[in-house]
Design a protein around this motif. Structure first.
Motif, PDB file in Angstrom:
ATOM      1  N   GLU A  80       0.912  -1.101  -0.030  1.00 18.78           N
ATOM      2  CA  GLU A  80       0.056   0.053  -0.036  1.00 18.78           C
ATOM      3  C   GLU A  80       0.776   1.334  -0.019  1.00 18.78           C
ATOM      4  N   PRO A  81       0.708   2.152  -1.090  1.00 19.53           N
ATOM      5  CA  PRO A  81       1.685   3.339  -0.979  1.00 19.53           C
ATOM      6  C   PRO A  81       1.808   4.319   0.164  1.00 19.53           C
ATOM      7  N   GLU A  82       0.353   4.487   0.506  1.00 18.44           N
ATOM      8  CA  GLU A  82       0.138   5.467   1.610  1.00 18.44           C
ATOM      9  C   GLU A  82      -0.413   4.960   2.992  1.00 18.44           C
ATOM     10  N   PRO A  83       0.429   4.890   4.102  1.00 20.12           N
ATOM     11  CA  PRO A  83      -0.075   4.309   5.250  1.00 20.12           C
ATOM     12  C   PRO A  83      -1.494   4.429   5.603  1.00 20.12           C
ATOM     13  N   LYS A  84      -1.989   5.721   5.579  1.00 17.93           N
ATOM     14  CA  LYS A  84      -3.430   6.139   6.038  1.00 17.93           C
ATOM     15  C   LYS A  84      -4.380   5.086   5.043  1.00 17.93           C
ATOM     16  N   LYS A  85      -3.820   4.651   4.024  1.00 17.05           N
ATOM     17  CA  LYS A  85      -4.928   3.990   3.252  1.00 17.05           C
ATOM     18  C   LYS A  85      -4.734   2.324   3.112  1.00 17.05           C
ATOM     19  N   ARG A  86      -4.065   2.095   4.364  1.00 20.27           N
ATOM     20  CA  ARG A  86      -3.493   0.506   3.942  1.00 20.27           C
ATOM     21  C   ARG A  86      -4.801  -0.108   4.465  1.00 20.27           C
ATOM     22  N   PHE A  87      -4.895  -1.271   3.996  1.00 16.80           N
ATOM     23  CA  PHE A  87      -6.053  -2.200   4.472  1.00 16.80           C
ATOM     24  C   PHE A  87      -5.686  -2.791   5.900  1.00 16.80           C
ATOM     25  N   CYS A  88      -6.772  -2.988   6.535  1.00 17.40           N
ATOM     26  CA  CYS A  88      -6.759  -3.510   8.197  1.00 17.40           C
ATOM     27  C   CYS A  88      -6.913  -4.897   7.873  1.00 17.40           C
ATOM     28  N   VAL A  89      -8.080  -5.232   7.232  1.00 17.59           N
ATOM     29  CA  VAL A  89      -8.249  -6.827   7.059  1.00 17.59           C
ATOM     30  C   VAL A  89      -7.970  -7.067   5.384  1.00 17.59           C
ATOM     31  N   CYS A  90      -7.535  -8.512   5.336  1.00 14.37           N
ATOM     32  CA  CYS A  90      -7.803  -8.967   3.884  1.00 14.37           C
ATOM     33  C   CYS A  90      -8.310 -10.496   4.063  1.00 14.37           C
ATOM     34  N   LEU A  91      -9.407 -10.853   3.107  1.00 16.73           N
ATOM     35  CA  LEU A  91      -9.796 -12.295   3.212  1.00 16.73           C
ATOM     36  C   LEU A  91      -9.328 -12.965   2.003  1.00 16.73           C
ATOM     37  N   LEU A  92      -8.894 -14.033   2.008  1.00 15.77           N
ATOM     38  CA  LEU A  92      -8.418 -14.919   0.987  1.00 15.77           C
ATOM     39  C   LEU A  92      -9.562 -16.228   0.817  1.00 15.77           C
ATOM     40  N   GLY A  93     -10.252 -16.310  -0.267  1.00 16.43           N
ATOM     41  CA  GLY A  93     -11.251 -17.416  -0.186  1.00 16.43           C
ATOM     42  C   GLY A  93     -10.615 -18.479  -1.547  1.00 16.43           C
ATOM     43  N   ILE A  94     -10.544 -19.580  -1.390  1.00 16.80           N
ATOM     44  CA  ILE A  94     -10.072 -20.405  -2.297  1.00 16.80           C
ATOM     45  C   ILE A  94     -11.352 -21.706  -2.484  1.00 16.80           C
ATOM     46  N   GLU A 101     -10.178 -15.498  -4.692  1.00 16.67           N
ATOM     47  CA  GLU A 101     -10.628 -14.346  -4.629  1.00 16.67           C
ATOM     48  C   GLU A 101     -10.057 -13.728  -3.396  1.00 16.67           C
ATOM     49  N   ILE A 102      -9.511 -12.304  -3.617  1.00 14.97           N
ATOM     50  CA  ILE A 102      -9.123 -11.746  -2.265  1.00 14.97           C
ATOM     51  C   ILE A 102      -9.879 -10.381  -2.121  1.00 14.97           C
ATOM     52  N   LYS A 103     -10.289 -10.176  -0.895  1.00 12.94           N
ATOM     53  CA  LYS A 103     -10.933  -9.070  -0.568  1.00 12.94           C
ATOM     54  C   LYS A 103     -10.162  -8.034   0.337  1.00 12.94           C
ATOM     55  N   PHE A 104     -10.354  -6.711   0.350  1.00 12.11           N
ATOM     56  CA  PHE A 104      -9.893  -6.136   1.095  1.00 12.11           C
ATOM     57  C   PHE A 104     -10.694  -5.089   2.157  1.00 12.11           C
ATOM     58  N   GLU A 105     -10.406  -4.685   3.444  1.00 13.65           N
ATOM     59  CA  GLU A 105     -11.160  -3.861   4.050  1.00 13.65           C
ATOM     60  C   GLU A 105     -10.423  -2.978   4.650  1.00 13.65           C
ATOM     61  N   ARG A 106     -10.519  -1.430   4.593  1.00 11.81           N
ATOM     62  CA  ARG A 106      -9.594  -0.467   4.797  1.00 11.81           C
ATOM     63  C   ARG A 106     -10.367   0.268   6.167  1.00 11.81           C
ATOM     64  N   GLU A 107     -11.308  -0.087   6.542  1.00 13.90           N
ATOM     65  CA  GLU A 107     -11.794   0.649   7.863  1.00 13.90           C
ATOM     66  C   GLU A 107     -12.301  -0.110   9.188  1.00 13.90           C
ATOM     67  N   ASP A 108     -13.144  -1.355   8.889  1.00 16.39           N
ATOM     68  CA  ASP A 108     -13.540  -2.311   9.769  1.00 16.39           C
ATOM     69  C   ASP A 108     -12.764  -3.247  10.088  1.00 16.39           C
ATOM     70  N   ILE A 109     -11.895  -3.211  11.111  1.00 15.01           N
ATOM     71  CA  ILE A 109     -11.086  -4.387  11.375  1.00 15.01           C
ATOM     72  C   ILE A 109     -11.805  -5.578  12.110  1.00 15.01           C
ATOM     73  N   SER A 110     -13.093  -5.523  12.316  1.00 13.47           N
ATOM     74  CA  SER A 110     -13.578  -6.761  12.868  1.00 13.47           C
ATOM     75  C   SER A 110     -14.501  -7.273  11.455  1.00 13.47           C
ATOM     76  N   LYS A 111     -14.335  -7.128  10.238  1.00 15.25           N
ATOM     77  CA  LYS A 111     -14.941  -7.292   9.140  1.00 15.25           C
ATOM     78  C   LYS A 111     -14.577  -9.038   8.911  1.00 15.25           C
ATOM     79  N   TRP A 112     -15.385  -9.757   8.493  1.00 15.54           N
ATOM     80  CA  TRP A 112     -15.223 -11.175   7.961  1.00 15.54           C
ATOM     81  C   TRP A 112     -14.403 -12.188   8.995  1.00 15.54           C
ATOM     82  N   ARG A 113     -14.935 -11.998  10.364  1.00 13.24           N
ATOM     83  CA  ARG A 113     -14.313 -12.459  11.307  1.00 13.24           C
ATOM     84  C   ARG A 113     -14.616 -14.170  11.122  1.00 13.24           C
TER      85      ARG A 113
END
Length: 127
Positions: A80-94, A101-113
């Motif tokens: 991620e080029p800018e620290p403020k825009k880094r993802f907080c969660v990513c989810l890899l589904g196989i 498929e990989i998904k990224f969340e940049r705001e909600d650290i509790s997403k996809w628990r």
């Protein structure tokens, strides 16, 4: 995200995770790896689906897998080029068809628990 840098990391994540799940549960259908990252803290967990149910991947038994995936996850986070825009969660589904498929969340650290606590299924929340 810098796609020239991140694409090889995503491919490596998918390969590493698929290889591990094939070894852990040869009859798997789908699997999920969730990586959570902040400046000084990161970690992950995973689950897989078989005809017999949904199972969590043991951190104790599969510490080498988690070490490898977490290192790749941190590399991806650093793409991620800018620290403020880094993802907080990513989810890899196989899938056992080797689609992923990989998904990224940049705001909600509790997403996809991924959990089985409180009657949860082991499938990422919201899927």
């Amino acid at each position: 995200m810098d796609f020239d840098k991140s694409s090889p990391v995503v491919i490596a994540l998918a390969k590493e995770f698929m290889s591990a799940v094939c070894r852990i549960a040869p009859t798997w259908n789908r699997a999920f790896w969730r990586f959570e990252s902040e400046e000084f803290r990161f970690g992950s967990n995973a689950s897989y689906v078989t005809p017999d149910g949904v199972f969590l991947v043991s951190a104790m038994k599969e510490s080498a897998m988690y070490d490898a995936l977490n290192a790749l996850g941190r590399q991806l986070w650093d793409c991620e080029p800018e620290p403020k825009k880094r993802f907080c969660v990513c989810l890899l589904g196989i899938e056992n068809s080797f689609d992923y498929e990989i998904k990224f969340e940049r705001e909600d650290i509790s997403k996809w628990r991924i959990t089985k606590i409180d009657g949860k299924s082991g499938i990422p929340d919201g899927l």
